[in-house]
Motif scaffolding. Structure first.
Motif, PDB file in Angstrom:
ATOM      1  N   SER B 170       0.748  -1.250  -0.138  1.00 53.51           N
ATOM      2  CA  SER B 170       0.021  -0.029   0.133  1.00 53.51           C
ATOM      3  C   SER B 170       1.015   1.355  -0.118  1.00 53.51           C
ATOM      4  O   SER B 170       0.356   2.459  -0.149  1.00 53.51           O
ATOM      5  CB  SER B 170      -0.861   0.017   1.141  1.00 53.51           C
ATOM      6  N   GLY B 171       2.060   0.965   0.200  1.00 50.87           N
ATOM      7  CA  GLY B 171       2.804   2.350   0.178  1.00 50.87           C
ATOM      8  C   GLY B 171       4.421   1.945   0.528  1.00 50.87           C
ATOM      9  O   GLY B 171       4.953   0.874   0.563  1.00 50.87           O
ATOM     10  N   THR B 172       5.227   3.146   0.704  1.00 55.19           N
ATOM     11  CA  THR B 172       6.678   2.954   1.074  1.00 55.19           C
ATOM     12  C   THR B 172       6.884   2.153   2.121  1.00 55.19           C
ATOM     13  O   THR B 172       6.131   1.978   3.221  1.00 55.19           O
ATOM     14  CB  THR B 172       7.151   4.120   1.215  1.00 55.19           C
ATOM     15  N   ILE B 173       8.092   1.242   2.094  1.00 52.11           N
ATOM     16  CA  ILE B 173       8.217   0.306   3.320  1.00 52.11           C
ATOM     17  C   ILE B 173       9.501   0.838   3.969  1.00 52.11           C
ATOM     18  O   ILE B 173      10.312   1.458   3.826  1.00 52.11           O
ATOM     19  CB  ILE B 173       8.440  -1.213   2.651  1.00 52.11           C
ATOM     20  N   ALA B 247      10.163  -2.326  -8.235  1.00 48.65           N
ATOM     21  CA  ALA B 247       8.767  -1.820  -8.039  1.00 48.65           C
ATOM     22  C   ALA B 247       8.472  -1.742  -6.394  1.00 48.65           C
ATOM     23  O   ALA B 247       7.458  -0.827  -6.257  1.00 48.65           O
ATOM     24  CB  ALA B 247       7.884  -3.046  -8.466  1.00 48.65           C
ATOM     25  N   LEU B 248       9.478  -1.910  -5.532  1.00 50.76           N
ATOM     26  CA  LEU B 248       9.165  -1.539  -4.287  1.00 50.76           C
ATOM     27  C   LEU B 248       9.274   0.132  -3.875  1.00 50.76           C
ATOM     28  O   LEU B 248      10.286   0.584  -4.180  1.00 50.76           O
ATOM     29  CB  LEU B 248      10.440  -2.299  -3.193  1.00 50.76           C
ATOM     30  N   PRO B 249       8.096   0.384  -3.254  1.00 52.50           N
ATOM     31  CA  PRO B 249       8.134   2.042  -3.132  1.00 52.50           C
ATOM     32  C   PRO B 249       8.984   2.180  -1.862  1.00 52.50           C
ATOM     33  O   PRO B 249       8.871   1.452  -0.720  1.00 52.50           O
ATOM     34  CB  PRO B 249       6.553   2.198  -2.797  1.00 52.50           C
ATOM     35  N   VAL B 301       2.018  -2.611  -7.572  1.00 51.73           N
ATOM     36  CA  VAL B 301       2.288  -4.064  -7.750  1.00 51.73           C
ATOM     37  C   VAL B 301       3.649  -4.427  -7.561  1.00 51.73           C
ATOM     38  O   VAL B 301       4.667  -3.887  -8.287  1.00 51.73           O
ATOM     39  CB  VAL B 301       1.793  -4.585  -8.946  1.00 51.73           C
ATOM     40  N   ILE B 302       4.159  -5.236  -6.603  1.00 49.90           N
ATOM     41  CA  ILE B 302       5.387  -5.576  -6.371  1.00 49.90           C
ATOM     42  C   ILE B 302       6.048  -6.948  -6.834  1.00 49.90           C
ATOM     43  O   ILE B 302       7.064  -7.050  -6.483  1.00 49.90           O
ATOM     44  CB  ILE B 302       5.860  -5.065  -5.031  1.00 49.90           C
ATOM     45  N   THR B 317      16.423  -8.729  -8.986  1.00 51.65           N
ATOM     46  CA  THR B 317      17.145  -7.469  -8.488  1.00 51.65           C
ATOM     47  C   THR B 317      17.081  -6.801 -10.008  1.00 51.65           C
ATOM     48  O   THR B 317      16.849  -7.063 -10.914  1.00 51.65           O
ATOM     49  CB  THR B 317      18.538  -8.022  -8.285  1.00 51.65           C
ATOM     50  N   ALA B 318      17.692  -5.632  -9.703  1.00 51.78           N
ATOM     51  CA  ALA B 318      17.632  -4.510 -10.613  1.00 51.78           C
ATOM     52  C   ALA B 318      18.464  -4.872 -11.767  1.00 51.78           C
ATOM     53  O   ALA B 318      18.010  -4.383 -12.959  1.00 51.78           O
ATOM     54  CB  ALA B 318      18.091  -3.107 -10.067  1.00 51.78           C
TER      55      ALA B 318
END
Lengths: 337, 337
Positions: B170-173, B247-249, B301-302, B317-318
């Protein structure tokens, strides 16, 4: 200034606890002034009446004759539900453990909780475990919350006492507090004093079976003892309660320790006793039924309710005098539950 | 032997916590082997489904940017109820206070609890206050338990994930854990990092309004962070979860602190974020609805669910590689909640 700090006495269950709760905690949390305080909240939920309660246990020592912090945590919360006439069903268990605590002791505690829950007919259905660094807690603290269901027609509250009602206690008073204190202080006694720690929901069911309407108030006299609990009831119901000192059931060993240490057993915590205020016409039948239950063998009528007095509690002494009984002031025996 | 003692890591929410719970606490308390572990128990009571949960809060420091131990205690328990799809209704509040604690701080904490409860639409209906001697607790510990009602047709569990489901956050972790840690360690940051501490029941209601059937799992990634929570879900559902690192905020300030201190934000606690596993055909609509809610603005979506793997979680990974993600081992940031 002392007034700015929390004192041990604020956790006593007595005057300071009441003041802290009524001045600060309850108005803030509930947004309403201090209402009648029963052992559990009774909530309407889609036509069902649920009872909900919580207690944290910080007893020292954690193991004592007759029980331990785990059995206390189960029975204490079961009893708070039973005192509003609810059938206790589900418990939660929140553990706060000090780093370095013994795994074997933890196993003994949770095993004891399970046995106590089984004996009381409740299930521990949810929990949480936190660990804090060494020195940041004292061994283990346990919180339990509990849910019960109130059957139709059962309405119990500290505000229901009526003139003429008889006051019944289910057995000897002060056993728990003195057992914990003796254990903590390492007193060498010729007779071991055991805590009365037990679940009272079975006894309450018996009692309610005699006649729901005539049972007005049930309360378990824990922190602050019989005196403080009766004072709460007297205030909630705006009546006078008069006790008969000679009628108070008291274990001889407990009496002896109290006499030596200058403690009044009326203020010492119980964990397996209840006070019942019942209609006079029901008193004999209730007493009879209680005495046939293992947890009510020493039940006795210890006093009665009269009108007025604005919350007065008094005791008729052995020599016939009357003295006023107030709530516990300060802290007599800290960390008893 | 270390094995005989409780370690800080046993409270981490990670591997050691799981082992302690599955080896000792849960079998003892429930009498059954470790079942699927959701955030709250769901109980049948006369045809009604009730959710019941508890958490103790021992966060250090007790006040931090974005919240304090009291707001955390309300929001955390509200969120545990919301994650099983229940409407949170009633809370209990158990306070364990160290002798000498400031009355003003206590007032600030209970006031904050009340505001948080009002914001979440729940009532604090029962409570308990204990005081322990100076040095026997660290300022204040709070337990809350909560009751909610599950509406018809809402069945959420960590064991419901299916191949093809999308994983939404739902948002930044990591905001909460880093905010508490920075506050505790007195880090001087150019941008203050605030805890995300918030009640998620409103966001959950929005999300379920999109389509109850397609929402399989909700979980709030608190202790142990997103990584540990996803590992639990993967194990409960016996599927593989694959995350897309890019994709991780992630808040830039949180990212910076994590980089400097060598912390992986995937393992850092959140207190106002949820993970939703939803059917693929619902993912866009859920995401859209969440982004219109103040607590879901950065939803993304992660990752996704694939079959098999026996509880495997991996991250792309990136640079395109795949690495395995395990539960938190040991204790990364103690006393974060």
């Amino acid at each position: 200034m002392d007034n700015d700090l929390i004192l041990l006495g604020h956790g006593s269950g007595g005057v300071l606890s009441h003041k802290l709760l009524s001045d600060l905690v309850i108005p803030a949390l509930s947004g309403t002034p201090l209402a009648g305080q029963d052992d559990a909240a009774v909530l309407e939920l889609n036509g069902q009446r649920l009872a909900f309660t919580t207690d944290s246990y910080v007893v020292d020592p954690i193991f004592f004759p007759g029980g331990h912090i785990g059995t206390l945590a189960v029975n204490g919360t079961v009893n708070d539900l039973a005192m509003v006439g609810a059938r206790p069903l589900f418990l939660s268990c929140g553990l706060i453990i000090e780093e370095g605590f013994s795994r074997a002791d933890l196993a003994r505690i949770v095993d004891g909780m399970r046995s106590a829950a089984d004996a009381a007919g409740v299930r521990i259905v949810t929990g949480d475990t936190k660990v804090v660094p060494r020195g940041k807690a004292d061994k283990i603290f346990i919180n339990t919350a509990g849910i019960g269901v109130c059957d139709q027609g059962v309405v119990l509250s500290g505000s229901n006492a009526r003139p003429g009602d008889k006051i019944i206690v289910s057995g000897t008073i002060g056993d728990h507090g003195i057992a914990v204190m003796a254990s903590r202080e390492g007193l060498q006694l010729s007779t071991e004093i055991r805590s009365d720690c037990a679940a009272l929901n079975g006894l309450v069911a018996e009692l309610l079976a005699v006649g729901k309407d005539g049972v007005r108030v049930l309360r378990d006299p824990t922190r602050g003892g019989v005196a403080t609990t009766l004072k709460e009831i007297a205030l909630q119901s705006d009546v006078t309660l008069t006790l008969d000192e000679a009628a108070l059931p008291l274990d001889q060993a407990v009496k002896g320790v109290c006499a030596i240490l200058g403690l009044d057993p009326l203020y010492v915590a119980n964990e397996g006793k209840l006070l019942a205020l019942v209609a006079p016409e029901l008193a004999e039948a209730v007493l009879d039924r209680m005495r046939r239950h293992p947890l009510g063998r020493d039940a006795a009528v210890i006093g009665e309710v009269t009108a007025g007095g604005s919350g007065r509690v008094q005791i008729r002494t052995a020599v016939g005098g009357l003295r006023g009984v107030e709530m516990l002031a300060g802290e007599q025996l800290p960390r008893i539950c």
